[in-house]
Design a protein around this motif. Sequence first.
Motif, PDB file in Angstrom:
ATOM      1  N   ALA A 124      -9.875  -1.941  -4.224  1.00 18.38           N
ATOM      2  CA  ALA A 124      -8.918  -1.973  -5.221  1.00 18.38           C
ATOM      3  C   ALA A 124      -8.589  -0.764  -5.856  1.00 18.38           C
ATOM      4  N   VAL A 125      -9.659  -0.286  -6.435  1.00 16.76           N
ATOM      5  CA  VAL A 125      -9.574   1.046  -7.010  1.00 16.76           C
ATOM      6  C   VAL A 125      -8.943   2.051  -6.291  1.00 16.76           C
ATOM      7  N   ALA A 126      -9.446   2.239  -5.209  1.00 13.11           N
ATOM      8  CA  ALA A 126      -8.934   3.402  -4.348  1.00 13.11           C
ATOM      9  C   ALA A 126      -7.283   3.152  -4.078  1.00 13.11           C
ATOM     10  N   THR A 127      -7.162   1.904  -3.722  1.00 13.14           N
ATOM     11  CA  THR A 127      -5.702   1.420  -3.440  1.00 13.14           C
ATOM     12  C   THR A 127      -4.806   1.672  -4.701  1.00 13.14           C
ATOM     13  N   LEU A 128      -5.507   1.417  -6.038  1.00 13.62           N
ATOM     14  CA  LEU A 128      -4.636   1.960  -7.132  1.00 13.62           C
ATOM     15  C   LEU A 128      -4.401   3.416  -7.227  1.00 13.62           C
ATOM     16  N   LEU A 129      -5.357   3.880  -6.951  1.00  9.78           N
ATOM     17  CA  LEU A 129      -5.579   5.554  -7.052  1.00  9.78           C
ATOM     18  C   LEU A 129      -4.496   6.230  -6.209  1.00  9.78           C
ATOM     19  N   GLY A 397     -11.458  -6.194  10.798  1.00  3.23           N
ATOM     20  CA  GLY A 397     -11.854  -5.064  10.145  1.00  3.23           C
ATOM     21  C   GLY A 397     -11.878  -5.160   8.742  1.00  3.23           C
ATOM     22  N   LEU A 398     -12.419  -4.562   8.035  1.00  2.00           N
ATOM     23  CA  LEU A 398     -12.600  -4.756   6.699  1.00  2.00           C
ATOM     24  C   LEU A 398     -11.368  -4.041   5.994  1.00  2.00           C
ATOM     25  N   ASP A 399     -10.863  -4.833   4.790  1.00  2.00           N
ATOM     26  CA  ASP A 399      -9.518  -4.284   4.210  1.00  2.00           C
ATOM     27  C   ASP A 399      -9.897  -5.096   2.901  1.00  2.00           C
ATOM     28  N   LEU A 400      -8.782  -4.650   2.092  1.00  2.99           N
ATOM     29  CA  LEU A 400      -9.030  -5.271   0.667  1.00  2.99           C
ATOM     30  C   LEU A 400      -8.665  -6.763   0.448  1.00  2.99           C
TER      31      LEU A 400
END
Length: 444
Positions: A124-129, A397-400
């Motif tokens: 979530a943090v990586a997506t927001l950044l 696969g892993l995703d948010l």
Amino acid sequence: MSTAATTPPSVVVPPGRDLVVDLARVFCVLLVVAIHVMMVGVAVDATGAVVANRPLQEQSWFPLSTWAGQIMPLFFVVGGFASATAWAGARRRGADAGDFVRGRLLRLARPASAVFVVLAIALAVATLLGVDPELLDVVATGVGSPFWFLAAYGITQLLVPVMARLHATRPWATLSVLVVAAVLVDAVRYGTGVTAVGLLNLAFVWLFVQQLGFAYADGLFRRTPRAVLLVVAVVAYASLVPLTTAGPWSDDMLSNLNPPTVPLMVLGVAQICVLSLLHPVLARLMSTSAARAVVFAVGSRGMTIYLWHLPLLIAVLGVLLAVGGPLPQPSTATWWWTRLPIWALVIGLTCLVSLATARFELPPRAFAEGRRRASWWSIGVAAVLAIGPPFDVMHEGLDLRNAIAGAICLPLAVWLLGRSRPDVDPESAPRAAADRPADAAHTG
């Protein structure tokens, strides 16, 4: 083998425990970490973009190396041994199948809950950044790749009481049916080109290998002449040649992993025979205090090491990228020489993480007097919640999205499994949890 005289006071070895099983389990975990360390390559290209590749899989010799390096069948064999001994112990204490399944699910769901929560926050943090979605997808898929084990092992654990009974009454018929079922699934899968059909072999392949662990616990392989074990191992390995050349299966045992295929069953037979042949030598090794200390130290953190090693490896590489640290070009001589210290660093970091997560690997506590486990309905719902998200990660696969699903579903499963109800007989002794410390080190 007697161990009481040479065991350090801090390490208690229960009577009848096969320390070679502990050694095999630790070996499998450490080898998985080593393989992943050699499989993840990260560098910065001429444009300054971060690129990721898989140096180990790019080697021409990699497929053949997987005939020795693909040790997940052995992992399920020793898991079958653990399940057989834990189920026998649970029955001696008066626990039923529900108590046992509850305990085994907790042993998987509790460590996995923490990982899913952390990964959901990180993604979530990586997506927001605004991290590059393609790079984030590659990283997340890699980090989530070990989660298939939670789904596969969870399925086998649900069926331990049933499969143990079949092993006790019809061992050879059970193995034969599982082999035929797995062959039919693969025939439909490769005949139709519908890969999803192969997901049925999450049950048939891994249950077959688990049954080998039941046979090992019964002493079948100890009673079998060593010459026969050697012949069976040689024939099993040799049969992989026609299976992967004339047959539809890949010669890369990693490609045969998800969905699992028939060659993994053959590999499981070969590996348990080899382990049985090496048992006398390995038992002498485990008679030393140093070997037991290492094996128990790592084994008590097995799930933590397995679940956390890839997130920590990616974190280490991310820090090196952020600070401009040394990142040798993947596949170069320098890169290969740095794999050993990176492996040691990752193992060390997982041990540090275990200081905070150690309680998640402890056996479930017994219920208070007059209380017993929740109903089968609650256990069934918890099983779906615990196995569903890892299965989704394995398949998609892993995703948010599925990281958040896991961060919600697995803690909820733990909560459901922790509930209790009044015992039908208030005067009866409290039911013990399905797992006790005596069984803990044999669990996967």
